[in-house]
Design an enzyme around this catalytic site. Structure first.
Site, PDB file in Angstrom:
ATOM      1  N   HIS A  49      -6.988 -26.538  47.317  1.00 49.94           N
ATOM      2  CA  HIS A  49      -7.931 -25.452  47.631  1.00 49.94           C
ATOM      3  C   HIS A  49      -7.221 -24.370  48.463  1.00 49.94           C
ATOM      4  O   HIS A  49      -7.287 -24.367  49.692  1.00 49.94           O
ATOM      5  CB  HIS A  49      -9.121 -26.037  48.392  1.00 49.94           C
ATOM      6  N   ARG A  82     -16.816 -24.293  43.359  1.00 48.25           N
ATOM      7  CA  ARG A  82     -16.877 -25.588  44.035  1.00 48.25           C
ATOM      8  C   ARG A  82     -16.715 -26.690  43.004  1.00 48.25           C
ATOM      9  O   ARG A  82     -17.302 -26.628  41.915  1.00 48.25           O
ATOM     10  CB  ARG A  82     -18.206 -25.780  44.777  1.00 48.25           C
ATOM     11  N   GLN A 116     -13.174 -33.118  49.260  1.00 47.53           N
ATOM     12  CA  GLN A 116     -11.878 -32.600  49.689  1.00 47.53           C
ATOM     13  C   GLN A 116     -11.510 -33.208  51.036  1.00 47.53           C
ATOM     14  O   GLN A 116     -12.348 -33.158  51.942  1.00 47.53           O
ATOM     15  CB  GLN A 116     -11.914 -31.072  49.762  1.00 47.53           C
ATOM     16  N   ASN A 135     -12.687 -13.642  51.916  1.00 45.24           N
ATOM     17  CA  ASN A 135     -11.656 -14.053  50.961  1.00 45.24           C
ATOM     18  C   ASN A 135     -12.121 -13.893  49.519  1.00 45.24           C
ATOM     19  O   ASN A 135     -11.564 -14.508  48.611  1.00 45.24           O
ATOM     20  CB  ASN A 135     -11.178 -15.485  51.250  1.00 45.24           C
TER      21      ASN A 135
HETATM   22  P1  NAD Z   1     -21.899 -14.072  46.645  1.00 48.58           P
HETATM   23  O1  NAD Z   1     -23.006 -14.537  47.511  1.00 48.58           O
HETATM   24  O2  NAD Z   1     -21.457 -12.655  46.736  1.00 48.58           O
HETATM   25  O3  NAD Z   1     -22.243 -14.352  45.102  1.00 48.58           O
HETATM   26  C1  NAD Z   1     -22.850 -15.523  44.657  1.00 48.58           C
HETATM   27  C2  NAD Z   1     -23.592 -15.187  43.368  1.00 48.58           C
HETATM   28  O4  NAD Z   1     -24.010 -16.417  42.772  1.00 48.58           O
HETATM   29  C3  NAD Z   1     -24.857 -14.357  43.596  1.00 48.58           C
HETATM   30  O5  NAD Z   1     -24.792 -13.193  42.811  1.00 48.58           O
HETATM   31  C4  NAD Z   1     -25.989 -15.275  43.156  1.00 48.58           C
HETATM   32  O6  NAD Z   1     -27.079 -14.604  42.580  1.00 48.58           O
HETATM   33  C5  NAD Z   1     -25.252 -16.156  42.150  1.00 48.58           C
HETATM   34  N1  NAD Z   1     -25.948 -17.408  41.851  1.00 48.58           N
HETATM   35  C6  NAD Z   1     -26.470 -18.306  42.716  1.00 48.58           C
HETATM   36  N2  NAD Z   1     -27.023 -19.329  42.060  1.00 48.58           N
HETATM   37  C7  NAD Z   1     -26.856 -19.079  40.732  1.00 48.58           C
HETATM   38  C8  NAD Z   1     -27.221 -19.755  39.548  1.00 48.58           C
HETATM   39  N3  NAD Z   1     -27.897 -20.911  39.589  1.00 48.58           N
HETATM   40  N4  NAD Z   1     -26.877 -19.208  38.368  1.00 48.58           N
HETATM   41  C9  NAD Z   1     -26.220 -18.028  38.300  1.00 48.58           C
HETATM   42  N5  NAD Z   1     -25.845 -17.327  39.399  1.00 48.58           N
HETATM   43  C10 NAD Z   1     -26.163 -17.847  40.605  1.00 48.58           C
HETATM   44  O7  NAD Z   1     -20.677 -15.050  46.959  1.00 48.58           O
HETATM   45  P2  NAD Z   1     -19.137 -14.880  46.607  1.00 48.58           P
HETATM   46  O8  NAD Z   1     -18.410 -14.248  47.756  1.00 48.58           O
HETATM   47  O9  NAD Z   1     -19.011 -14.271  45.275  1.00 48.58           O
HETATM   48  O10 NAD Z   1     -18.709 -16.417  46.578  1.00 48.58           O
HETATM   49  C11 NAD Z   1     -19.251 -17.290  45.618  1.00 48.58           C
HETATM   50  C12 NAD Z   1     -18.800 -18.712  45.871  1.00 48.58           C
HETATM   51  O11 NAD Z   1     -17.395 -18.818  45.653  1.00 48.58           O
HETATM   52  C13 NAD Z   1     -18.986 -19.223  47.302  1.00 48.58           C
HETATM   53  O12 NAD Z   1     -20.303 -19.633  47.562  1.00 48.58           O
HETATM   54  C14 NAD Z   1     -18.018 -20.377  47.328  1.00 48.58           C
HETATM   55  O13 NAD Z   1     -18.609 -21.546  46.815  1.00 48.58           O
HETATM   56  C15 NAD Z   1     -16.905 -19.920  46.394  1.00 48.58           C
HETATM   57  N6  NAD Z   1     -15.701 -19.497  47.159  1.00 48.58           N
HETATM   58  C16 NAD Z   1     -14.551 -20.197  46.950  1.00 48.58           C
HETATM   59  C17 NAD Z   1     -13.419 -19.858  47.685  1.00 48.58           C
HETATM   60  C18 NAD Z   1     -12.105 -20.561  47.459  1.00 48.58           C
HETATM   61  O14 NAD Z   1     -11.242 -20.514  48.322  1.00 48.58           O
HETATM   62  N7  NAD Z   1     -11.912 -21.205  46.320  1.00 48.58           N
HETATM   63  C19 NAD Z   1     -13.465 -18.820  48.624  1.00 48.58           C
HETATM   64  C20 NAD Z   1     -14.653 -18.094  48.747  1.00 48.58           C
HETATM   65  C21 NAD Z   1     -15.770 -18.465  48.039  1.00 48.58           C
END
Ligand code: NAD
Length: 405
Positions: free
Chosen positions: A338, A290, A319, A152
Site C-alpha cells: 500500500h 480498498r 494490512q 494523496n
Molecule cells: P471522494 O470522497 O472524493 O470520492 C469517493 C466517491 O465514491 C464519491 O464520489 C462517492 O459518491 C463515491 N461512492 C461512494 N459509494 C459508492 C458506491 N456504492 N458506488 C459508486 N460510487 C460510490 O474520495 P477520494 O479522495 O476519491 O478517495 C476514494 C477512496 O480511495 C478513499 O475512500 C480510500 O478508500 C481510497 N484511497 C486510497 C489511497 C491509497 O493510498 N491507495 C489513498 C487515498 C484514498
C-alpha cells in the site's frame, strides 16, 4: 493556549526502513503546491517542524508532530506494534484521547478496541479512507473521525494510471526478462496490448476517480463511470464520459476498470464472482481503493480461469496481509504494497493536514468540513457524501498473522 488540557495522542505508523532511516534523499525538494484541483487550499497549520520530501510516515518520522505536541504539554506515543491483544497499540489505547492512524499500516479501531478506550474522542486518519475505524461504533460513541481529504488523491490517481498501463502492456514480466539477462521478445509480448481504443471505466468519480479519468483522456480511450453522484454535464462533455446507473452496466462494456469508491457496507465485496462474471472475458481490474471491495478468492479464481487478464492495485485486506495471502502469488498481477498514497510528496501533505486538524481540535476551533467523516453522532462532511453508516473492519484481526521476513 490549549482548549484541552494534557491529552494523550496515540499514533500508529508503519515501521522504519529495514535498511535504516535514509541518510539522504534522491531529490532535493518537492514542488510547492498551493491548491488542489477544485480550489481547496493545501493544509494550513500555523507552522511545521519537518522538511517536505523527507520520510515522515514511519515511526521515527512521527509525522513531524513530536515537538509541537510535547511543548504544549501533551503526550505523544508512536508505535508500529498494532495487531493482537498484546500489541503496544492495544495497551496504550486504554487511556488515549486521540488516535492517529493511516491506511497503509492501519491501527484497526474495532468495536472491541473502542470499548476499551473510554477517553477516545478523536480518530484522525493520516491519509484518506477511514474504513479501518468501525464508523458505526464511532457514531454510537460520539467519536469524531476525520481524514486529510485531497492529501494523496492525485498520488493515487498517478499510481492507478501506472498500474493500468502496467497490466495492459504487461510490463512486469517484460522487466523480469531484462533482470534475468534474457531477451525473448515473443514471450515478453504474448500478453501485451495497446490501451488506445479500449473502454476504460471507473467505479466512483470522486477526487481520485475524476483525476484518473482526466489523466486517461489523452490515451484516446472511451471513458465510462458510475457513481452515486453524477458529474456535471460540462465535465461529462469535456472528458467524453459515458455515465452508467450501476456498476453492472459499467463493467459489462469495459475492458479495464479502476476502483475509486471508499470501503463501506455498500461497497464491501462489490467485485464478487457474480459481478466479475458480468465483465468481458480478459478484463483488467485496478484497485487502489480498498482490498475488501473485492472478494479475495473471486479475484484469484478469475485470474486463474482467464476471466480476468490482470489485476493490480496496492490495497489488501487486512494490512499487512498474512504472508500466505493468495494475492502475493496469483497469476498476472502487478500488485504493490500500500504505497500509492504515501509517496514522500504525499507524506508532506498529510503530515501538515494532521497538524492542522490537531491545532483546530486542541484550540477548540472547527475542523474543515471536507475533513469530517463522523461528528456529533452521525456521518458528517465528506462522510455524508461518500460513506454509509456501518462497520467494515470485520476480519481485521487476521493482520496479526503477518510476520516480517
Ligand atoms: P471522494 O470522497 O472524493 O470520492 C469517493 C466517491 O465514491 C464519491 O464520489 C462517492 O459518491 C463515491 N461512492 C461512494 N459509494 C459508492 C458506491 N456504492 N458506488 C459508486 N460510487 C460510490 O474520495 P477520494 O479522495 O476519491 O478517495 C476514494 C477512496 O480511495 C478513499 O475512500 C480510500 O478508500 C481510497 N484511497 C486510497 C489511497 C491509497 O493510498 N491507495 C489513498 C487515498 C484514498
Amino acid at each position: 493556549m490549549s482548549f484541552f488540557s494534557a491529552q494523550k495522542v496515540l499514533c500508529v505508523l508503519y515501521p522504519d526502513p529495514l535498511t535504516g532511516f535514509p541518510p539522504n534523499y534522491s531529490r532535493e525538494d518537492i514542488p510547492a503546491l498551493t491548491h488542489y484541483p477544485d480550489g481547496q487550499t493545501m493544509p494550513t497549520p500555523s507552522s511545521i517542524d519537518f522538511t517536505g520530501g523527507h520520510l515522515l510516515g514511519s515511526v521515527s518520522g512521527g509525522l513531524g508532530l513530536e515537538s509541537f505536541l510535547t511543548t504544549r504539554g501533551h503526550r505523544f506515543v508512536v508505535t508500529s506494534d498494532k495487531d493482537g491483544p498484546d500489541s503496544v497499540f492495544e495497551k496504550e489505547l486504554t487511556d488515549a484521547d486521540v488516535v492517529i492512524s493511516q491506511p497503509f499500516w492501519p491501527g484497526y479501531l474495532t468495536a472491541e478496541r473502542i470499548a476499551k478506550a473510554p477517553n477516545l474522542k478523536l480518530a484522525i486518519t493520516a491519509g484518506i479512507g477511514s474504513d479501518h475505524v468501525d464508523l458505526q461504533s464511532a457514531i454510537d460513541r460520539d467519536i469524531t473521525v476525520c481524514e486529510v481529504t485531497w492529501c494523496n488523491s492525485i498520488s493515487v490517481a498517478e499510481h492507478a494510471v501506472m498500474q493500468m498501463l502496467a497490466l495492459v502492456r504487461d510490463f512486469i514480466p517484460q522487466y523480469g526478462w531484462v533482470v534475468r539477462s534474457g531477451w525473448n521478445i515473443a514471450d515478453a509480448v504474448s500478453r501485451s496490448y495497446d490501451i488506445e481504443g479500449m473502454d476504460v471505466g471507473v467505479v466512483a468519480s470522486g477526487r481520485i476517480g475524476l483525476a484518473f479519468l482526466k489523466r486517461m483522456k489523452p490515451f484516446d480511450v472511451n471513458l465510462h463511470y458510475t457513481d452515486r453522484h453524477r458529474l456535471s454535464p460540462e465535465v461529462e462533455r469535456e472528458l467524453g464520459l459515458t455515465f452508467h446507473e450501476n456498476v453492472e452496466s459499467l463493467v459489462s462494456v469495459c475492458d479495464a476498470v479502476s476502483i475509486h469508491c471508499p470501503l463501506h457496507p455498500e461497497t464491501e465485496h462489490m467485485f464478487n464472482d457474480d459481478l466479475i462474471g458480468k465483465m468481458k472475458r480478459g478484463s483488467y481490474i485496478v484497485n487502489t481503493a480498498r482490498g475488501k471491495i473485492c472478494d479475495r478468492d473471486a479475484i484469484v479464481r478469475a485470474l486463474e480461469n482467464g476471466q480476468l487478464a490482470g489485476y493490480a492495485g496496492d490495497v489488501w485486506f487486512p494490512q499487512p496481509p498474512p504472508n500466505d495471502h493468495p494475492w502475493r502469488t496469483m497469476p498476472n498481477h502487478a500488485m504493490t504494497p500500500h504505497t500509492s498514497g504515501t509517496s514522500l510528496s504525499a507524506q508532506a501533505r498529510y503530515a501538515a493536514g494532521v497538524r492542522e486538524i490537531l491545532e483546530c481540535w486542541l484550540d477548540g476551533r472547527p475542523i474543515r468540513d471536507e475533513y469530517l467523516i463522523v461528528q456529533g453522532g452521525g456521518l458528517a462532511g465528506t462522510g455524508i457524501h461518500s460513506y454509509t453508516e456501518g462497520n467494515a473492519t470485520g476480519g481485521s484481526e487476521e493482520a496479526a498473522r503477518f510476520k516480517q521476513s
